[in-house]
Design a protein around this motif. Structure first.
Motif, PDB file in Angstrom:
ATOM      1  N   GLN A 273      -9.425 -25.196 -49.717  1.00 52.59           N
ATOM      2  CA  GLN A 273      -9.864 -25.754 -48.438  1.00 52.59           C
ATOM      3  C   GLN A 273      -9.805 -24.703 -47.331  1.00 52.59           C
ATOM      4  O   GLN A 273     -10.738 -24.565 -46.537  1.00 52.59           O
ATOM      5  N   ASN A 274      -8.697 -23.956 -47.277  1.00 53.29           N
ATOM      6  CA  ASN A 274      -8.506 -22.979 -46.213  1.00 53.29           C
ATOM      7  C   ASN A 274      -9.405 -21.757 -46.362  1.00 53.29           C
ATOM      8  O   ASN A 274      -9.859 -21.178 -45.374  1.00 53.29           O
ATOM      9  N   THR A 275      -9.672 -21.364 -47.606  1.00 54.42           N
ATOM     10  CA  THR A 275     -10.431 -20.137 -47.858  1.00 54.42           C
ATOM     11  C   THR A 275     -11.936 -20.355 -47.900  1.00 54.42           C
ATOM     12  O   THR A 275     -12.713 -19.555 -47.362  1.00 54.42           O
ATOM     13  N   PHE A 276     -12.358 -21.452 -48.552  1.00 54.59           N
ATOM     14  CA  PHE A 276     -13.787 -21.683 -48.748  1.00 54.59           C
ATOM     15  C   PHE A 276     -14.294 -22.926 -48.017  1.00 54.59           C
ATOM     16  O   PHE A 276     -15.421 -23.359 -48.232  1.00 54.59           O
ATOM     17  N   GLN A 277     -13.426 -23.514 -47.180  1.00 50.99           N
ATOM     18  CA  GLN A 277     -13.771 -24.683 -46.359  1.00 50.99           C
ATOM     19  C   GLN A 277     -14.306 -25.861 -47.190  1.00 50.99           C
ATOM     20  O   GLN A 277     -15.253 -26.560 -46.786  1.00 50.99           O
ATOM     21  N   LEU A 278     -13.720 -26.056 -48.359  1.00 53.42           N
ATOM     22  CA  LEU A 278     -14.107 -27.194 -49.183  1.00 53.42           C
ATOM     23  C   LEU A 278     -13.455 -28.470 -48.652  1.00 53.42           C
ATOM     24  O   LEU A 278     -12.397 -28.430 -48.021  1.00 53.42           O
ATOM     25  N   GLU A 279     -14.086 -29.603 -48.921  1.00 52.90           N
ATOM     26  CA  GLU A 279     -13.476 -30.885 -48.577  1.00 52.90           C
ATOM     27  C   GLU A 279     -12.281 -31.132 -49.491  1.00 52.90           C
ATOM     28  O   GLU A 279     -12.244 -30.635 -50.619  1.00 52.90           O
ATOM     29  N   ARG A 280     -11.302 -31.908 -48.997  1.00 58.69           N
ATOM     30  CA  ARG A 280     -10.087 -32.162 -49.784  1.00 58.69           C
ATOM     31  C   ARG A 280     -10.418 -32.789 -51.134  1.00 58.69           C
ATOM     32  O   ARG A 280      -9.864 -32.407 -52.158  1.00 58.69           O
ATOM     33  N   VAL A 281     -11.336 -33.756 -51.148  1.00 56.37           N
ATOM     34  CA  VAL A 281     -11.694 -34.435 -52.401  1.00 56.37           C
ATOM     35  C   VAL A 281     -12.320 -33.453 -53.377  1.00 56.37           C
ATOM     36  O   VAL A 281     -12.003 -33.446 -54.573  1.00 56.37           O
TER      37      VAL A 281
ATOM     38  N   THR B 156      -2.001 -18.118 -30.864  1.00 57.59           N
ATOM     39  CA  THR B 156      -3.058 -18.937 -30.249  1.00 57.59           C
ATOM     40  C   THR B 156      -2.468 -19.963 -29.286  1.00 57.59           C
ATOM     41  O   THR B 156      -3.092 -20.980 -28.992  1.00 57.59           O
ATOM     42  N   SER B 157      -1.266 -19.696 -28.823  1.00 57.58           N
ATOM     43  CA  SER B 157      -0.598 -20.612 -27.900  1.00 57.58           C
ATOM     44  C   SER B 157      -1.456 -20.846 -26.661  1.00 57.58           C
ATOM     45  O   SER B 157      -1.959 -19.907 -26.043  1.00 57.58           O
TER      46      SER B 157
ATOM     47  N   ILE C  50      -8.819 -24.605 -32.432  1.00 55.49           N
ATOM     48  CA  ILE C  50      -8.647 -23.161 -32.606  1.00 55.49           C
ATOM     49  C   ILE C  50      -7.325 -22.849 -33.279  1.00 55.49           C
ATOM     50  O   ILE C  50      -7.249 -21.987 -34.171  1.00 55.49           O
ATOM     51  N   ILE C  51      -6.275 -23.558 -32.907  1.00 55.49           N
ATOM     52  CA  ILE C  51      -4.947 -23.353 -33.502  1.00 55.49           C
ATOM     53  C   ILE C  51      -4.979 -23.672 -34.995  1.00 55.49           C
ATOM     54  O   ILE C  51      -4.462 -22.920 -35.818  1.00 55.49           O
ATOM     55  N   LYS C  52      -5.612 -24.796 -35.340  1.00 59.87           N
ATOM     56  CA  LYS C  52      -5.683 -25.188 -36.754  1.00 59.87           C
ATOM     57  C   LYS C  52      -6.494 -24.184 -37.561  1.00 59.87           C
ATOM     58  O   LYS C  52      -6.151 -23.870 -38.698  1.00 59.87           O
ATOM     59  N   ALA C  53      -7.582 -23.671 -36.963  1.00 60.75           N
ATOM     60  CA  ALA C  53      -8.421 -22.685 -37.663  1.00 60.75           C
ATOM     61  C   ALA C  53      -7.635 -21.400 -37.908  1.00 60.75           C
ATOM     62  O   ALA C  53      -7.707 -20.806 -38.991  1.00 60.75           O
TER      63      ALA C  53
ATOM     64  N   GLN D 288      -4.361 -21.135 -38.054  1.00 66.50           N
ATOM     65  CA  GLN D 288      -3.305 -21.459 -39.018  1.00 66.50           C
ATOM     66  C   GLN D 288      -3.851 -21.486 -40.435  1.00 66.50           C
ATOM     67  O   GLN D 288      -3.230 -20.984 -41.384  1.00 66.50           O
ATOM     68  N   SER D 289      -5.041 -22.050 -40.588  1.00 64.60           N
ATOM     69  CA  SER D 289      -5.686 -22.134 -41.898  1.00 64.60           C
ATOM     70  C   SER D 289      -6.014 -20.749 -42.445  1.00 64.60           C
ATOM     71  O   SER D 289      -5.758 -20.447 -43.617  1.00 64.60           O
ATOM     72  N   ALA D 290      -6.566 -19.893 -41.585  1.00 67.18           N
ATOM     73  CA  ALA D 290      -6.921 -18.535 -42.009  1.00 67.18           C
ATOM     74  C   ALA D 290      -5.681 -17.730 -42.381  1.00 67.18           C
ATOM     75  O   ALA D 290      -5.680 -16.976 -43.362  1.00 67.18           O
ATOM     76  N   ALA D 291      -4.621 -17.891 -41.607  1.00 66.76           N
ATOM     77  CA  ALA D 291      -3.376 -17.164 -41.871  1.00 66.76           C
ATOM     78  C   ALA D 291      -2.769 -17.603 -43.197  1.00 66.76           C
ATOM     79  O   ALA D 291      -2.291 -16.777 -43.992  1.00 66.76           O
ATOM     80  N   SER D 292      -2.797 -18.912 -43.450  1.00 67.36           N
ATOM     81  CA  SER D 292      -2.260 -19.436 -44.706  1.00 67.36           C
ATOM     82  C   SER D 292      -3.059 -18.910 -45.891  1.00 67.36           C
ATOM     83  O   SER D 292      -2.492 -18.518 -46.914  1.00 67.36           O
ATOM     84  N   SER D 293      -4.394 -18.893 -45.753  1.00 69.95           N
ATOM     85  CA  SER D 293      -5.262 -18.413 -46.823  1.00 69.95           C
ATOM     86  C   SER D 293      -4.955 -16.961 -47.165  1.00 69.95           C
ATOM     87  O   SER D 293      -4.805 -16.606 -48.344  1.00 69.95           O
ATOM     88  N   GLU D 294      -4.838 -16.125 -46.149  1.00 67.39           N
ATOM     89  CA  GLU D 294      -4.566 -14.711 -46.371  1.00 67.39           C
ATOM     90  C   GLU D 294      -3.197 -14.488 -47.010  1.00 67.39           C
ATOM     91  O   GLU D 294      -3.044 -13.660 -47.915  1.00 67.39           O
ATOM     92  N   ALA D 295      -2.211 -15.259 -46.548  1.00 64.22           N
ATOM     93  CA  ALA D 295      -0.853 -15.107 -47.076  1.00 64.22           C
ATOM     94  C   ALA D 295      -0.771 -15.533 -48.537  1.00 64.22           C
ATOM     95  O   ALA D 295      -0.150 -14.858 -49.365  1.00 64.22           O
ATOM     96  N   VAL D 296      -1.395 -16.662 -48.875  1.00 64.71           N
ATOM     97  CA  VAL D 296      -1.366 -17.164 -50.247  1.00 64.71           C
ATOM     98  C   VAL D 296      -2.144 -16.225 -51.169  1.00 64.71           C
ATOM     99  O   VAL D 296      -1.720 -15.957 -52.301  1.00 64.71           O
ATOM    100  N   ALA D 297      -3.274 -15.700 -50.695  1.00 66.85           N
ATOM    101  CA  ALA D 297      -4.048 -14.746 -51.492  1.00 66.85           C
ATOM    102  C   ALA D 297      -3.205 -13.520 -51.818  1.00 66.85           C
ATOM    103  O   ALA D 297      -3.213 -13.023 -52.954  1.00 66.85           O
TER     104      ALA D 297
END
Length: 462
Positions: free
Chosen positions: A266-274, A404-405, A411-414, A416-425
């Motif tokens: 979801q975070n990396t390729f913007q797929l829907e949760r389902v 992003t305070s 913007i904050i969620k985006a 956060q999502s990008a940071a999580s994706s990079e860290a997990v990768a």
């Protein structure tokens, strides 16, 4: 003990054969255990909301679910050597059903975490399944039998993504509130586990010749009788600990990667949760055949090159697994990433099957103990990998939020999502490299000429 009554073929529809009966029952029992072990996963968004779980508590619940299994697998292997798989599985299913039922009754985050810890004990079912098939099937087919029973049992960990919502829907149709359906679903799963324990007690026996208790009393099982040094010998054998690492590098990584892949996709390729959930489910369903392939080729290489052939195949498939995961982590094109993810899923499950095509030949007097130690390795690997991914992701997300305070919530969620994706990768890449290193280490597993001759002799007596 004579091998003459061990099955030399995996004839799935020969239900008159005691080994085949055992294969089916132990596979179904294992399926139910895994179904219940991860049964809460499809309901986690609702559980987080209802119980007010923090992100740390959510991650801790994932870690606890695999932590309890480590100790249970170590213990159950030794108990199998002493009391036999029939009684051990019966008690595990009966006692393990209690926390499965209790999680449907929790009211606080602490209660939820405690239940997840103790539900993990039911994951020790894997050890009993591998022990039971190991003593029911001859050397020429034992790898395939072990891999198939384990693979089909592992399906429970993916089938709950479909099965649990269906149970919840059925419960709702009887008038239960939608917010309470997850609770009743877990209670149903626990009750089924308890009933499966009764089935196991009355419909299986420990060996092709009978149960441990009767065979010990009549002196008819010298090969499998209690060896006082069995567990100690297993602990002192360096090969056992290498296989411990190997299983950490395959099954442990499968648990961790599949447990985090929904969010990553979801975070990396913007797929829907389902969509992401269905993709992960399809990878889990590959257990229908992929793990069997690992055991099958383990047996084939064993036939061609002996026990060292089994080790060689294990090394090759483990190397492929590591390379596929490391490469996947560097790809940002979804189609290409999807291809590498399929290859990873196939190779990681084959590596699991290949591991337990080697285990039965380490020490036949301590199959249970060795299976327990190696099986525990899978959960230790999952625990350490989860800690790695949690630490990298948590730090990255906190930095993204701080950076992003004052910005909009979107913007904050985006960020956060990008940071999580990079860290997990980054975590996936590190894990992939460690898997390749483990594969190289597995080449140090050696067997004596006596071991090789013993396998050939046993095959001739079947």
């Amino acid at each position: 003990m004579s091998t003459s009554q061990k099955a030399t073929k995996l004839e799935l529809f020969n239900l008159k054969s005691k080994p085949i009966q055992t294969f089916w029952i132990t596979s179904i029992a294992f399926f139910m255990c895994f179904f219940s072990w991860f049964g809460i996963v499809p309901f986690m968004p609702q559980v987080v909301k209802e119980l007010g779980l923090t992100p740390d508590q959510k991650w801790n619940s994932i870690i606890l679910a695999v932590t309890g299994t480590v100790f249970a697998r170590l213990l159950i292997g030794k108990l199998c050597d002493k009391y036999g798989p029939r009684l051990c599985y019966t008690w595990l299913l009966a006692v393990g059903s209690i926390p499965v039922i209790c999680i449907g009754l929790v009211q606080t985050p602490l209660q939820f975490l405690i239940c997840r810890l103790f539900i993990g004990f039911i994951g020790a079912s894997f050890v009993i399944t591998q022990f039971h098939t190991s003593i029911m099937f001859a050397p020429n087919i034992v790898g395939t039998a072990n891999a198939t029973s384990a693979g089909w049992g592992n399906l429970g960990g993916g089938a709950n993504r479909l099965g649990m919502p269906l149970i919840a829907a059925a419960v709702i149709s009887f008038g239960v509130a939608e917010t309470e359906a997850w609770r009743y679903s877990m209670i149903v799963a626990g009750v089924v586990c308890f009933l499966m324990g009764i089935v196991y007690y009355y419909c299986t026996q420990d060996t092709p010749q009978g149960n441990f208790k009767e065979l010990k009393a009549s002196g008819k099982m010298p090969e499998l009788k209690k060896d006082e040094a069995g567990f100690g010998a297993a602990v002192k054998d360096y090969r056992v600990w290498i296989l411990f690492l190997v299983y950490a590098a395959c099954f442990g990584m499968e648990l961790t990667v599949y447990g985090t892949m929904d969010d990553y996709l979801q975070n990396t390729f913007q797929l829907e949760r389902v969509t992401a959930g269905n993709l992960v489910l399809s990878f889990a369903l590959m257990n229908i055949f992929a793990r069997t392939l690992g055991g099958f080729f383990g047996d084939k290489f064993g036939k061609l090159k002996g026990l060292k052939g089994r080790v060689l195949f294990l090394t090759v498939i483990l190397t492929i697994e590591g390379l596929m995961l490391a490469t996947f982590s560097t790809v940002d094109n979804f189609i290409v990433a999807f291809i590498f993810l399929i290859c990873f899923s196939l190779s990681v499950q084959m590596a699991e099957g290949a591991t337990f095509s080697v285990v039965p030949f380490i020490n036949k007097k301590a199959i249970g103990s060795i299976s327990g130690i190696v099986g525990a390795g899978g959960n230790v690997g999952a625990f350490l990998a989860a800690i790695l991914l949690k630490s990298k992701s948590a730090v990255a997300e906190k930095e993204a939020i701080a950076g992003t305070s004052g910005a909009s919530e979107e913007i904050i969620k985006a960020a956060q999502s990008a940071a999580s994706s990079e860290a997990v990768a980054s975590g996936y890449f590190i894990i992939g490299i460690l898997v390749v290193i483990t594969a190289i280490v597995s080449l140090t597993i050696k067997f004596s000429e006596e071991d090789e001759k013993a396998v050939v002799l046993e095959a001739k007596t079947v």
